[in-house]
Design a protein around this motif. Structure first.
Motif, PDB file in Angstrom:
ATOM      1  N   GLU A   1     -65.037  -1.174  52.965  1.00 49.75           N
ATOM      2  CA  GLU A   1     -64.619  -1.185  51.559  1.00 49.75           C
ATOM      3  C   GLU A   1     -65.550  -0.328  50.706  1.00 49.75           C
ATOM      4  O   GLU A   1     -65.110   0.359  49.777  1.00 49.75           O
ATOM      5  CB  GLU A   1     -64.600  -2.617  51.024  1.00 49.75           C
ATOM      6  N   MET A   2     -66.847  -0.380  51.014  1.00 47.44           N
ATOM      7  CA  MET A   2     -67.804   0.465  50.298  1.00 47.44           C
ATOM      8  C   MET A   2     -67.461   1.936  50.479  1.00 47.44           C
ATOM      9  O   MET A   2     -67.481   2.723  49.522  1.00 47.44           O
ATOM     10  CB  MET A   2     -69.229   0.223  50.821  1.00 47.44           C
ATOM     11  N   VAL A   3     -67.171   2.310  51.726  1.00 44.65           N
ATOM     12  CA  VAL A   3     -66.832   3.701  52.022  1.00 44.65           C
ATOM     13  C   VAL A   3     -65.561   4.105  51.271  1.00 44.65           C
ATOM     14  O   VAL A   3     -65.507   5.164  50.636  1.00 44.65           O
ATOM     15  CB  VAL A   3     -66.660   3.912  53.538  1.00 44.65           C
ATOM     16  N   ALA A   4     -64.541   3.252  51.336  1.00 49.81           N
ATOM     17  CA  ALA A   4     -63.268   3.571  50.683  1.00 49.81           C
ATOM     18  C   ALA A   4     -63.429   3.663  49.159  1.00 49.81           C
ATOM     19  O   ALA A   4     -62.849   4.538  48.513  1.00 49.81           O
ATOM     20  CB  ALA A   4     -62.233   2.508  51.046  1.00 49.81           C
TER      21      ALA A   4
ATOM     22  N   GLU B   1     -75.497  -4.021  44.606  1.00 51.52           N
ATOM     23  CA  GLU B   1     -75.262  -5.120  43.669  1.00 51.52           C
ATOM     24  C   GLU B   1     -73.779  -5.420  43.498  1.00 51.52           C
ATOM     25  O   GLU B   1     -73.384  -6.571  43.325  1.00 51.52           O
ATOM     26  CB  GLU B   1     -75.901  -4.792  42.321  1.00 51.52           C
ATOM     27  N   GLN B   2     -72.962  -4.377  43.560  1.00 54.64           N
ATOM     28  CA  GLN B   2     -71.523  -4.575  43.395  1.00 54.64           C
ATOM     29  C   GLN B   2     -70.925  -5.359  44.554  1.00 54.64           C
ATOM     30  O   GLN B   2     -70.085  -6.235  44.358  1.00 54.64           O
ATOM     31  CB  GLN B   2     -70.828  -3.227  43.262  1.00 54.64           C
ATOM     32  N   PHE B   3     -71.370  -5.065  45.779  1.00 56.00           N
ATOM     33  CA  PHE B   3     -70.787  -5.700  46.963  1.00 56.00           C
ATOM     34  C   PHE B   3     -71.663  -6.810  47.549  1.00 56.00           C
ATOM     35  O   PHE B   3     -71.215  -7.545  48.418  1.00 56.00           O
ATOM     36  CB  PHE B   3     -70.524  -4.644  48.041  1.00 56.00           C
TER      37      PHE B   3
ATOM     38  N   LEU C   1     -68.800  -5.326  58.766  1.00 57.61           N
ATOM     39  CA  LEU C   1     -68.088  -4.073  58.957  1.00 57.61           C
ATOM     40  C   LEU C   1     -66.892  -3.929  58.016  1.00 57.61           C
ATOM     41  O   LEU C   1     -66.596  -2.829  57.549  1.00 57.61           O
ATOM     42  CB  LEU C   1     -67.648  -3.927  60.410  1.00 57.61           C
ATOM     43  N   GLY C   2     -66.216  -5.029  57.737  1.00 51.99           N
ATOM     44  CA  GLY C   2     -65.085  -4.976  56.821  1.00 51.99           C
ATOM     45  C   GLY C   2     -65.511  -4.621  55.408  1.00 51.99           C
ATOM     46  O   GLY C   2     -64.901  -3.772  54.748  1.00 51.99           O
ATOM     47  N   CYS C   3     -66.586  -5.253  54.934  1.00 49.86           N
ATOM     48  CA  CYS C   3     -67.087  -4.972  53.591  1.00 49.86           C
ATOM     49  C   CYS C   3     -67.679  -3.568  53.519  1.00 49.86           C
ATOM     50  O   CYS C   3     -67.529  -2.864  52.506  1.00 49.86           O
ATOM     51  CB  CYS C   3     -68.123  -6.015  53.205  1.00 49.86           C
TER      52      CYS C   3
END
Length: 374
Positions: free
Chosen positions: A216-219, A201-203, A211-213
């Motif tokens: 960001e989830m991983v980071a 829900e956040q992303f 892949l870019g997003c």
């Protein structure tokens, strides 16, 4: 103090049916109301632990929309009540020695979580207690005790790192292990308010395929792990090869099923398997390549879970980036197993000192498959 039992009986119905059991049968029930799923297990005590008599699981998405509103939504509550009514019907057909019912992150976080559970009690008879993140971590460790000590996974280790990726939160447990006494002790835990539903829900539900997003989830998740590492210094223990790494969640069991190449999900093949991290990472890349339609069509995933698989993988990769252990011990078990084992221990005379923890009856660990992949 509230002495209402965990299940007071479905309102307007007879509490027990004509179910016949032998005098020696000891039945225990555990209900786990999570952010994503509602799960019930009824188990019979055995000499070595327990065997499952009845099991029920339904994806209810109780935490849907919680990240944005801070409240449980009416459609989610109705779905959940429908599942709990089904659980009440199943419980009502059994004579139980004991029962325990718990709720986790969605009800912990929601402004109307306690009020919803009052409604649950009135409509289904279940008195569900909201447990803390620490209690959730302890139950996960309890359920995996025999994996922590199993010699099949190599020489004994004096530490275990366990992670449980849920719908609304992720629990990390840092465990001290005594291989001689066959005991384990929780020495640190982290309850991250990051789960597969909240991250999705956040992303955005489709963003995990970008892949870019996804990076960001991983980071974002990894950043939340730094303080825990700074306090407990897990990295040095890993470098000394003193740590077993155990994953208990739908994410890691899905990755194991992909690596094993299962035509459909088989719990007996997945639970207790050993998943090389390089194979797990390769399976994550495969999911990206499949895309939304391919993931939805995969027989080990399906349309109901497809939205949450890659957010779960992002959490897994963040954890493994922080603590890069070569092999993951895969556990298809969770809070229900831990609750049943606790109830059995409470109902049973204290075992002799240094006795090995009980083995879960229905799972042939000695024959589980090594998830090596290609």
């Amino acid at each position: 103090m509230d002495h209402t039992p965990p299940w007071a009986g479905r309102p307007g119905r007879t509490h027990l049916s004509s179910y016949n059991r032998s005098y020696d049968d000891e039945l225990f029930a555990a209900l786990d109301l999570g952010t994503n799923n509602c799960r019930l297990m009824v188990a019979a005590q055995t000499a070595g632990g327990f065997r499952v008599v009845d099991s029920y699981s339904r994806m209810v998405k109780l935490g849907e929309g919680l990240h944005h509103t801070g409240m449980l939504g009416e459609p989610a509550m109705e779905r959940t009540l429908d599942a709990l009514r089904a659980c009440a019907d199943r419980v009502g057909r059994r004579q139980l020695r004991d029962i325990r019912a718990v709720a986790t992150e969605a009800c912990r976080r929601a402004g109307n979580g306690s009020k919803f559970l009052e409604r649950v009690r009135a409509e289904t008879g279940f008195n569900i207690n909201i447990i803390s993140g620490r209690e959730e971590a302890c139950l996960a460790v309890e359920s995996c005790a025999n994996l922590i000590h199993n010699p099949r996974f190599g020489v004994p280790r004096n530490r275990a790192l366990l992670f449980d990726i849920g719908g609304g939160s992720t629990e990390i447990a840092w465990v001290r292990v005594d291989p001689f006494r066959q005991t384990q002790e929780l020495i640190g835990y982290l309850s991250l308010p990051i789960g597969v539903i909240t991250l999705s829900e956040q992303f955005g539900p489709k963003s995990s395929y970008d892949l870019g997003c996804y990076a960001e989830m991983v980071a974002h998740t990894k950043q939340a792990l730094h303080d825990f590492e700074n306090v407990h210094r897990i990295g040095p223990e890993i470098r000394r090869k003193q740590t077993r790494f155990i994953g208990t969640s739908g994410t890691v069991t899905t990755l194991a099923s992909l690596v094993l190449g299962l035509p459909r999900y088989v719990r007996a093949a997945v639970d207790g398997s050993q998943l090389p991290s390089v194979s797990a990472r390769r399976a994550v890349r495969m999911l990206h390549e499949l895309g939304p339609e391919g993931v939805e069509a995969h027989p080990c995933i399906g349309p109901d879970r497809s939205t949450f698989v890659l957010p779960g993988c992002a959490i897994f990769e963040a954890i493994h980036d922080m603590w890069p252990i070569e092999d993951i011990i895969v556990a298809d078990r969770g809070l229900r197993d831990g609750m049943v084992l606790r109830m059995i221990r409470k109902a049973t005379p204290a075992p002799r000192r240094y006795q090995r923890p009980p083995v879960l009856g229905p799972i042939p660990f000695q024959q589980s498959i090594q998830a090596t992949g290609s």
